[in-house]
Design a protein around this motif. Sequence first.
Motif, mmCIF file in Angstrom:
data_model
loop_
_atom_site.group_PDB
_atom_site.id
_atom_site.type_symbol
_atom_site.label_atom_id
_atom_site.label_comp_id
_atom_site.label_asym_id
_atom_site.label_seq_id
_atom_site.Cartn_x
_atom_site.Cartn_y
_atom_site.Cartn_z
ATOM 1 N N PRO A 134 59.467 35.945 96.862
ATOM 2 C CA PRO A 134 58.667 34.572 97.497
ATOM 3 C C PRO A 134 58.854 33.484 96.221
ATOM 4 O O PRO A 134 58.873 33.501 95.156
ATOM 5 N N SER A 135 58.752 32.352 96.850
ATOM 6 C CA SER A 135 59.052 30.912 96.115
ATOM 7 C C SER A 135 58.228 30.655 95.250
ATOM 8 O O SER A 135 58.263 30.302 93.999
ATOM 9 N N ILE A 136 56.885 31.284 95.625
ATOM 10 C CA ILE A 136 55.608 31.023 94.488
ATOM 11 C C ILE A 136 55.937 31.903 93.086
ATOM 12 O O ILE A 136 55.540 31.466 92.013
ATOM 13 N N VAL A 137 56.379 33.023 93.270
ATOM 14 C CA VAL A 137 56.718 33.724 92.109
ATOM 15 C C VAL A 137 57.822 33.127 91.344
ATOM 16 O O VAL A 137 57.525 33.061 90.034
ATOM 17 N N LEU A 138 58.684 32.499 91.744
ATOM 18 C CA LEU A 138 59.846 31.748 91.003
ATOM 19 C C LEU A 138 59.041 30.609 90.324
ATOM 20 O O LEU A 138 59.607 30.239 89.169
ATOM 21 N N GLY A 139 58.016 30.094 91.049
ATOM 22 C CA GLY A 139 57.478 29.005 90.613
ATOM 23 C C GLY A 139 56.787 29.462 89.079
ATOM 24 O O GLY A 139 56.744 28.701 88.009
ATOM 25 N N LEU A 140 56.069 30.556 89.253
ATOM 26 C CA LEU A 140 55.285 31.185 88.143
ATOM 27 C C LEU A 140 56.334 31.387 86.815
ATOM 28 O O LEU A 140 55.765 31.039 85.804
ATOM 29 N N ILE A 141 57.448 32.056 87.539
ATOM 30 C CA ILE A 141 58.335 32.347 86.280
ATOM 31 C C ILE A 141 58.724 31.190 85.591
ATOM 32 O O ILE A 141 58.650 31.166 84.392
ATOM 33 N N SER A 142 59.104 30.127 86.222
ATOM 34 C CA SER A 142 59.579 28.796 85.395
ATOM 35 C C SER A 142 58.405 28.254 84.924
ATOM 36 O O SER A 142 58.552 27.514 84.023
ATOM 37 N N TYR A 143 57.135 28.481 85.353
ATOM 38 C CA TYR A 143 56.001 27.919 84.748
ATOM 39 C C TYR A 143 56.060 28.659 83.434
ATOM 40 O O TYR A 143 55.698 28.028 82.220
ATOM 41 N N LEU A 144 56.247 29.892 83.262
ATOM 42 C CA LEU A 144 56.155 30.776 81.940
ATOM 43 C C LEU A 144 57.094 30.311 81.282
ATOM 44 O O LEU A 144 57.039 30.080 80.063
ATOM 45 N N TRP A 145 58.388 30.285 81.641
ATOM 46 C CA TRP A 145 59.462 30.103 80.986
ATOM 47 C C TRP A 145 59.539 28.459 80.394
ATOM 48 O O TRP A 145 59.639 27.989 79.157
ATOM 49 N N VAL A 146 59.542 27.470 81.371
ATOM 50 C CA VAL A 146 60.029 26.318 80.939
ATOM 51 C C VAL A 146 58.689 25.354 80.751
ATOM 52 O O VAL A 146 58.773 24.597 79.675
ATOM 53 N N VAL A 147 57.712 25.360 81.540
ATOM 54 C CA VAL A 147 56.347 24.373 81.275
ATOM 55 C C VAL A 147 55.626 24.882 80.120
ATOM 56 O O VAL A 147 55.426 24.047 79.189
ATOM 57 N N LYS A 148 55.705 26.194 79.921
ATOM 58 C CA LYS A 148 54.931 26.627 78.521
ATOM 59 C C LYS A 148 55.740 26.524 77.232
ATOM 60 O O LYS A 148 55.230 26.191 76.241
ATOM 61 N N GLY B 67 40.982 25.900 89.638
ATOM 62 C CA GLY B 67 41.553 27.181 88.880
ATOM 63 C C GLY B 67 42.787 26.800 88.214
ATOM 64 O O GLY B 67 43.184 26.977 86.927
ATOM 65 N N GLY B 68 43.719 25.955 88.964
ATOM 66 C CA GLY B 68 44.891 25.573 88.189
ATOM 67 C C GLY B 68 44.811 24.644 87.014
ATOM 68 O O GLY B 68 45.269 24.617 86.033
ATOM 69 N N GLY B 69 43.654 23.966 87.216
ATOM 70 C CA GLY B 69 43.260 22.969 86.138
ATOM 71 C C GLY B 69 42.979 23.534 84.948
ATOM 72 O O GLY B 69 43.266 23.199 83.710
ATOM 73 N N ILE B 70 41.839 24.452 84.896
ATOM 74 C CA ILE B 70 41.508 25.312 83.920
ATOM 75 C C ILE B 70 42.680 26.060 83.439
ATOM 76 O O ILE B 70 42.822 26.109 82.038
ATOM 77 N N ARG B 71 43.556 26.666 84.230
ATOM 78 C CA ARG B 71 44.672 27.458 83.569
ATOM 79 C C ARG B 71 45.589 26.709 82.792
ATOM 80 O O ARG B 71 46.175 26.925 81.763
ATOM 81 N N SER B 72 45.871 25.247 83.108
ATOM 82 C CA SER B 72 46.887 24.607 82.498
ATOM 83 C C SER B 72 46.189 24.133 81.055
ATOM 84 O O SER B 72 47.074 23.864 80.206
ATOM 85 N N LEU B 73 44.912 24.033 81.225
ATOM 86 C CA LEU B 73 44.252 23.558 79.977
ATOM 87 C C LEU B 73 44.303 24.749 79.059
ATOM 88 O O LEU B 73 44.602 24.481 77.677
ATOM 89 N N LYS B 74 43.956 26.004 79.508
ATOM 90 C CA LYS B 74 43.990 27.147 78.418
ATOM 91 C C LYS B 74 45.456 27.240 78.061
ATOM 92 O O LYS B 74 45.840 27.563 76.716
ATOM 93 N N ASP B 75 46.538 27.028 78.809
ATOM 94 C CA ASP B 75 47.982 27.152 78.397
ATOM 95 C C ASP B 75 48.366 25.790 77.694
ATOM 96 O O ASP B 75 49.425 25.805 77.323
ATOM 97 N N GLN B 76 47.653 24.791 77.495
ATOM 98 C CA GLN B 76 47.768 23.421 76.789
ATOM 99 C C GLN B 76 48.947 22.912 77.204
ATOM 100 O O GLN B 76 49.837 22.544 76.288
ATOM 101 N N VAL B 77 49.174 22.730 78.416
ATOM 102 C CA VAL B 77 50.433 21.936 79.151
ATOM 103 C C VAL B 77 49.771 20.937 79.687
ATOM 104 O O VAL B 77 50.689 20.052 80.148
ATOM 105 N N VAL B 78 48.555 20.532 79.475
ATOM 106 C CA VAL B 78 48.215 19.086 80.010
ATOM 107 C C VAL B 78 47.426 18.357 78.938
ATOM 108 O O VAL B 78 46.734 19.319 77.881
ATOM 109 N N ASP B 79 47.148 17.071 79.101
ATOM 110 C CA ASP B 79 46.325 16.528 77.993
ATOM 111 C C ASP B 79 44.627 16.729 78.343
ATOM 112 O O ASP B 79 43.977 16.623 77.490
ATOM 113 N N PHE B 80 44.391 16.839 79.860
ATOM 114 C CA PHE B 80 43.095 17.161 80.070
ATOM 115 C C PHE B 80 43.271 18.067 81.541
ATOM 116 O O PHE B 80 44.197 17.701 82.021
ATOM 117 N N GLY B 81 42.098 18.640 81.895
ATOM 118 C CA GLY B 81 42.010 19.298 83.124
ATOM 119 C C GLY B 81 40.940 18.485 84.006
ATOM 120 O O GLY B 81 40.222 18.046 83.570
#
Lengths: 295, 350
Positions: A134-148, B67-81
Amino acid sequence: MNTTENIRLQDTSKRRQLKDKLVLGMVVFFSLVTVSPIILIIGELVRKGYRQISLDFLIKNTPDTYSAMTAIANGERIPGGIANGIVGTLIMVVLAAAIAIPVGIIIGIYLYENPGKRLANFTRSLSDVMQGVPSIVLGLISYLWVVKHVTNGYSALAGSVSLSIMMLPMIVRSTEETLKMIPNSLKEAALALGTPYHKVILRVLIPTGFSGLFTGILLGISRVLGETAPLMLTALGSSMINLDITKPTSAVPLLIWEFYNDPNMIDLIWSSSLMLMILVLVLNMISKQIAKKTK
Amino acid sequence: MRKLLTLVLAVALLSSCSNSSKKTTEGKAVDLTAAGATFPLPFYNMVFKQYGEETGSTVTYGGIGSGGGIRSLKDQVVDFGATDGYLNDEQLTEMPGEVLHIPTCMGAVVIAFNIPGVDSLKLSNDLLEKIFMGDITKWDDIQITSNNEGVTLPAMDITVVHRSDGSGTTQIFADFMTKISEKWASQVGVGKSLNWPVGMGAKGNPGVAGTISQTAGSIGYIGSEFAFAQKISMAKVQNSAGNYVLPTIETISAAAQGEIPADTRIMLTNSSDPASYPISGFTWLIFYKDQAYNNRSEDQAKQTVDLLKWMVSEKAQNEAPKVHYAPLPAAAVEKAKAILSTVTYNGNPL
């Protein structure tokens, strides 16, 4: 006796003709049933979305909710357009293609050249499995790898990575299938002339199978064009045109989601969907034409 | 093939160019990224754009849900959530740093209905419970008609419409219902999605609004920003002072007139203010108390705090009603300003 036989013959031929027509009618009817959803969808999108389509729609950024609201209250067209989404979609899809095409074609060639090897079989079944992820899983993977870890924030690059993983199996399989159709004698002739292996691939196999490869690529692109879920987790969206691939970037499907959530922008949902649909349809038609020409 | 290679090269070059240009602009206008709740998305997009025009920096907001906003702040990928529900104590301890909340505007959950020939409806707490628990099934039930004298209600079945997706709107509604009804509290409770005793589900505010407008005899709950923009018929709801109040920008703001805790984490439903609409609530921006994390520059930290201060300024607050959000009352603005003055960078005040 002669006449009765004639009558019987005539009778069966009439009955056959009737059957023939019945079957033909059924085939036509069911084909119409199959295509009617797409015609209905396009019809609905055109009916609801045509009013917003203009040059502005293609070259201006998304309006804010207040200007949209005042325009609706005054009975005017909503100002602005989806230029930020169009540019973002193009950047991300081109980048995704730039990642997926070389890798995909190389893997495809490998699979074609070594059909029986264990690694090839493993790769082939893995890429088949990947097609079903599912494409959402690929999004999660990319979130973990690239975004973080790479861009430390939402970015177009992260969106491209998720889209390229999605395109990859399609390109791999279409490359392999296309190369399989090229007569072996062609390759043998080139090798017999003393052509080095890499030149056989670059100058004989790829040019001969180009149309097939191209079709596979275009189908891959048109499939990822409309993806929303992986982009929400990676590219995030932006109300401006953004050319920096390490920054959040918009895309047409993301804009459709934003419009859906904004009570003042509902009219823009239809025109954006129409644009996206037209883009995908045109790409599909081009790939079909190329496939037809070379068969 | 060669063309393809040139294309790949060109893209690689382009991306490296944009990378290097980013470094040179650092220190002047800083670009900020935020993500979270979809409820305030129209308001945020509008005021962030204005802020960008005034300061030259770009603020990007992605509506990916609370939920995504809280997650993003927790992962420190945004300036604020951004979130529609405040972080509870357990959630706060799970965050890697101390997280602060400031409210930015207010919204409400309105009770929308579609009864042919009826444009005004008064609902007591008791009636709300009985309708949404499925104990009253007809519009001409004596309990409804006796509460709405002068209104002719048809002998029609009541169809309850609720959200099928998880939503902060559902949570505020359920929070109010839990406060006014013991039966609801014990059988349904509070949550982003609920085990509904009766009714049909629809997706998002647009889905619920659409279903209600197409179903005669239906009743449901919708976010106020959506209901006001779409001019939907809304019921008057009884508040804790016993008054029947129609949701408006003023009556929603009134819900925050009472005591607000210093960290602003409070559910405002069933407010004691006699003029308040009872199903109202804050929406918050959340951010780290110490802004030095994940290699963020001091400029970026400053810019973040400047933007947050601007959000509670008179100018930004005055924009809220234009797009159907209720502005913060003065007391809440003061609390938010006090919170913002405690933000630090590496322990030093900003």
